[in-house]
Scaffold this motif. Structure first.
Motif, PDB file in Angstrom:
ATOM      1  N   ALA A 100       2.628 -12.802   8.045  1.00  0.00           N
ATOM      2  CA  ALA A 100       4.339 -12.107   7.795  1.00  0.00           C
ATOM      3  C   ALA A 100       4.221 -10.835   7.855  1.00  0.00           C
ATOM      4  N   SER A 101       4.927  -9.800   7.772  1.00  0.00           N
ATOM      5  CA  SER A 101       4.938  -8.417   7.513  1.00  0.00           C
ATOM      6  C   SER A 101       6.455  -8.568   6.776  1.00  0.00           C
ATOM      7  N   VAL A 102       6.352  -7.264   6.269  1.00  0.00           N
ATOM      8  CA  VAL A 102       8.012  -6.374   6.056  1.00  0.00           C
ATOM      9  C   VAL A 102       7.189  -4.997   5.896  1.00  0.00           C
ATOM     10  N   THR A 103       8.672  -4.530   7.131  1.00  0.00           N
ATOM     11  CA  THR A 103       8.528  -2.836   7.170  1.00  0.00           C
ATOM     12  C   THR A 103      10.090  -2.205   6.219  1.00  0.00           C
ATOM     13  N   LEU A 104       9.607  -1.263   5.226  1.00  0.00           N
ATOM     14  CA  LEU A 104      10.293  -0.762   4.383  1.00  0.00           C
ATOM     15  C   LEU A 104      10.745   0.197   4.750  1.00  0.00           C
ATOM     16  N   PRO A 105      11.976   0.903   4.365  1.00  0.00           N
ATOM     17  CA  PRO A 105      12.365   2.205   4.271  1.00  0.00           C
ATOM     18  C   PRO A 105      11.924   3.080   4.889  1.00  0.00           C
ATOM     19  N   GLU A 106      10.442   3.312   3.935  1.00  0.00           N
ATOM     20  CA  GLU A 106       9.154   4.764   4.042  1.00  0.00           C
ATOM     21  C   GLU A 106       8.267   4.745   3.230  1.00  0.00           C
ATOM     22  N   ALA A 107       7.756   5.486   4.166  1.00  0.00           N
ATOM     23  CA  ALA A 107       5.775   5.655   2.734  1.00  0.00           C
ATOM     24  C   ALA A 107       6.248   6.387   2.159  1.00  0.00           C
ATOM     25  N   GLY A 108       4.951   5.906   1.076  1.00  0.00           N
ATOM     26  CA  GLY A 108       4.606   6.839   0.194  1.00  0.00           C
ATOM     27  C   GLY A 108       5.376   6.936  -1.225  1.00  0.00           C
ATOM     28  N   VAL A 109       5.817   5.560  -1.114  1.00  0.00           N
ATOM     29  CA  VAL A 109       6.689   4.395  -2.551  1.00  0.00           C
ATOM     30  C   VAL A 109       5.836   3.547  -2.994  1.00  0.00           C
ATOM     31  N   ARG A 110       5.140   3.792  -4.147  1.00  0.00           N
ATOM     32  CA  ARG A 110       4.546   2.656  -5.121  1.00  0.00           C
ATOM     33  C   ARG A 110       5.454   1.854  -5.156  1.00  0.00           C
ATOM     34  N   ARG A 111       5.078   0.443  -4.833  1.00  0.00           N
ATOM     35  CA  ARG A 111       5.074  -1.351  -4.926  1.00  0.00           C
ATOM     36  C   ARG A 111       5.198  -1.863  -5.277  1.00  0.00           C
ATOM     37  N   MET A 112       5.483  -3.216  -6.096  1.00  0.00           N
ATOM     38  CA  MET A 112       4.841  -4.485  -7.006  1.00  0.00           C
ATOM     39  C   MET A 112       5.266  -5.159  -6.165  1.00  0.00           C
ATOM     40  N   CYS A 113       4.023  -6.848  -5.647  1.00  0.00           N
ATOM     41  CA  CYS A 113       5.003  -7.323  -4.961  1.00  0.00           C
ATOM     42  C   CYS A 113       4.827  -8.397  -5.170  1.00  0.00           C
ATOM     43  N   ALA A 114       5.965  -9.864  -4.920  1.00  0.00           N
ATOM     44  CA  ALA A 114       4.855 -10.608  -5.765  1.00  0.00           C
ATOM     45  C   ALA A 114       5.982 -11.845  -4.718  1.00  0.00           C
ATOM     46  N   ILE A 115       5.279 -13.628  -5.492  1.00  0.00           N
ATOM     47  CA  ILE A 115       5.509 -14.562  -4.010  1.00  0.00           C
ATOM     48  C   ILE A 115       6.343 -15.480  -5.095  1.00  0.00           C
ATOM     49  N   THR A 116       7.624 -16.049  -4.789  1.00  0.00           N
ATOM     50  CA  THR A 116       7.109 -16.891  -5.786  1.00  0.00           C
ATOM     51  C   THR A 116       8.948 -18.341  -4.877  1.00  0.00           C
ATOM     52  N   THR A 117       8.864 -19.177  -6.186  1.00  0.00           N
ATOM     53  CA  THR A 117       9.777 -20.234  -5.993  1.00  0.00           C
ATOM     54  C   THR A 117      11.265 -19.549  -6.463  1.00  0.00           C
ATOM     55  N   ILE A 118      12.308 -19.427  -6.089  1.00  0.00           N
ATOM     56  CA  ILE A 118      13.441 -19.434  -6.344  1.00  0.00           C
ATOM     57  C   ILE A 118      14.671 -20.131  -5.901  1.00  0.00           C
ATOM     58  N   GLN A 119      15.153 -21.239  -6.939  1.00  0.00           N
ATOM     59  CA  GLN A 119      16.468 -21.805  -6.425  1.00  0.00           C
ATOM     60  C   GLN A 119      15.325 -22.886  -5.752  1.00  0.00           C
ATOM     61  N   SER A 174       1.023  -1.359  -0.241  1.00  0.00           N
ATOM     62  CA  SER A 174      -0.155   0.279   0.002  1.00  0.00           C
ATOM     63  C   SER A 174       0.524   1.220  -0.059  1.00  0.00           C
ATOM     64  N   ASN A 175       0.001   1.972   0.201  1.00  0.00           N
ATOM     65  CA  ASN A 175       0.726   3.561   0.369  1.00  0.00           C
ATOM     66  C   ASN A 175       1.784   3.573   1.908  1.00  0.00           C
ATOM     67  N   THR A 176       1.431   2.981   2.876  1.00  0.00           N
ATOM     68  CA  THR A 176       2.691   2.264   3.593  1.00  0.00           C
ATOM     69  C   THR A 176       4.046   2.763   3.838  1.00  0.00           C
ATOM     70  N   GLU A 177       4.832   1.810   4.556  1.00  0.00           N
ATOM     71  CA  GLU A 177       5.585   1.750   4.636  1.00  0.00           C
ATOM     72  C   GLU A 177       6.127  -0.432   4.945  1.00  0.00           C
ATOM     73  N   THR A 178       4.830  -0.830   5.008  1.00  0.00           N
ATOM     74  CA  THR A 178       4.104  -2.705   5.300  1.00  0.00           C
ATOM     75  C   THR A 178       3.935  -2.705   4.466  1.00  0.00           C
ATOM     76  N   VAL A 179       5.008  -3.734   4.068  1.00  0.00           N
ATOM     77  CA  VAL A 179       4.020  -5.514   3.078  1.00  0.00           C
ATOM     78  C   VAL A 179       3.188  -6.446   4.011  1.00  0.00           C
ATOM     79  N   HIS A 180       1.954  -6.686   3.629  1.00  0.00           N
ATOM     80  CA  HIS A 180       1.669  -7.891   4.171  1.00  0.00           C
ATOM     81  C   HIS A 180       1.518  -9.228   3.685  1.00  0.00           C
TER      82      HIS A 180
END
Length: 447
Positions: free
Chosen positions: A310-329, A248-254
């Motif tokens: 689970a969640s991730v907190t990124l450095p700053e809010a207000g940044v548009r981010r695209m997220c994905a979950i996949t299996t790598i190696q 979202s437009n916050t710093e947290t990814v859920h």
């Protein structure tokens, strides 16, 4: 996607980032051109598959691991170009009466979303097969296309005042179902890899719901937060379909875990309940159903909603981010591509509530001298119309006039959403056909 009229990210010089359908590559567009990266070894390196200088883009979609890309530039926001990047050639381009707000594609269909209409192209020959006209005003270009060819569904908002989702069968070209997903207008949509489930979020942003795309039944209700309303900009199922991630437009990814086994087990038990069940999921379901008759609906909804795994907190809010979950190696990874120019790689914990660990942060703005740029001796035209125009206004040559109509099933030409084409794919070459099917190998051309 955002309308050009509201592209503050472009004005600020940020990059456009986008994953392909099965999360094997990342497209990055800057003011100087665009690059495609492989995600196969992203824990350590980010290998560049291709880079080219071009007009500043604001939309780019790659078809799985193929060499086909669909692009829209800021200079010509009403024109869609379909290109074969490995051969450095343009296959065709289509022009529309209004700004293209989103482009979606799979191996059967290519969707072009305008503010009040949707065009469905047959990707095999790029002809328009259907037009959905007079859709509710959709200035953000919100829509989703399943990556599955078996369940090839298109989803788009059905109302400007409520969160209705229209599901359209893009193969048989008919409306499938309407889902009353939220009380407030939609903000995000995403199909599961199989196309049988769709995740939705509203402008309020506190609750995410997952529905069956086939009959509209509600499967999961997930609580993103209670304190504040947010603007959700990215929803994505994991490639294994066991997780759902939102930013979202916050710093947290859920990250939410979709525990289908618990739901199936509880429903299969019926009236048979062991003592363990009463201490577990079945008791929770029994209690939630019991209190429904005593408490307001809003309270019982909160009681029964799932919380983030689970969640991730990124450095700053207000940044548009695209997220994905996949299996790598053989390892599950959370990928966060940010429009300020970074790609974050996180591990996903096996225990609920544990922290995601940052593995790598890649700077997408750096020039990578180890990039695997494609080497081509000379541009080729794929055996298509040699009069394909690049960058000019699209006309309607006689040889492709049949592809320039508004499609079947739509109302007559009203001038609002007319489409013209230059360089149609009336006789697709074997190279184009193999690229659509995914048989076109990537990597540097052999000398």
């Amino acid at each position: 996607m955002m309308s050009l009229l509201g592209r503050t990210d472009v004005d600020a010089g940020e990059v456009f980032v986008n994953f392909n359908q099965n999360i094997t590559s990342l497209a990055v567009a800057t003011s100087g051109g665009y690059s495609l990266y492989s995600l196969g070894s992203v824990d350590s390196t980010l290998d560049k598959i291709y880079h080219t200088k071009s007009d500043e883009l604001f939309l780019i979609e790659r078809l799985f691991e193929s060499s086909l890309v669909a692009i829209v530039s800021q200079r010509a926001p009403r024109k869609l170009k379909v290109c074969h990047f490995k051969k450095q050639s343009e296959i065709c381009n289509y022009s529309y009466a209004n700004t293209i707000l989103a482009v979606k594609l799979n191996r059967e269909r290519l969707i072009v979303c305008l503010e009040e209409s949707l065009y469905i192209h047959n990707i095999q020959d790029m002809k328009v097969v259907h037009t959905i006209r007079d859709t509710p005003c959709n200035p953000q270009g919100l829509c989703a296309l399943s990556s599955s060819s078996e369940h090839c569904y298109l989803a788009y908002p059905g109302s400007v005042t409520a969160g209705e989702v229209q599901i359209f069968d893009a193969i048989n070209l008919h409306a499938k179902t309407m889902i009353p997903a939220h009380d407030t207008p939609l903000a995000a949509l995403a199909f599961s890899p199989s196309g049988t489930e769709i995740a939705t979020a509203s402008e309020r942003g506190t609750v995410i719901r997952v529905f069956s795309s086939q009959d509209g039944s509600r499967l999961f209700e997930l609580r993103r937060g209670l304190k504040r309303c947010v603007s959700i900009v990215s929803l994505s199922f994991s490639t294994c379909a066991e997780y759902l991630v939102s930013s979202s437009n916050t710093e947290t990814v859920h990250i939410f875990r979709l525990d289908r086994s618990a739901t199936e087990t509880a429903e299969g038990h019926g009236s048979k309940q062991s003592s363990d069940d009463w201490m577990g999921y079945s008791f929770f379901r029994f209690l939630s159903k019991t209190v429904t008759s005593y408490l307001p609906t809003q309270v019982t909804d909160v009681f029964s909603q799932g919380r983030a795994f689970a969640s991730v907190t990124l450095p700053e809010a207000g940044v548009r981010r695209m997220c994905a979950i996949t299996t790598i190696q053989k390892q599950l990874r959370l990928l966060i591509a940010s429009q300020d120019g970074y790609l974050y790689v996180y591990s996903i914990p096996t225990v609920e509530g544990a922290e995601c660990q940052l593995i790598k942060r890649h700077d997408l703005r750096l020039e990578d001298h180890y990039a695997m740029d494609i080497k081509v001796d000379s541009p080729q035209t794929l055996g298509l119309n040699s009069g394909v125009s690049i960058g000019g206004a699209a006309g309607v040559p006689p040889s492709s006039a049949g592809a320039a109509g508004a499609g079947t099933g739509g109302s007559g030409g009203d001038g609002k959403s007319a489409v013209s084409v230059t360089g149609g794919v009336d006789k697709p070459s074997s190279s184009y056909a193999s690229a659509v099917k995914g048989d076109d190998p990537l990597g540097p051309s052999s000398d």
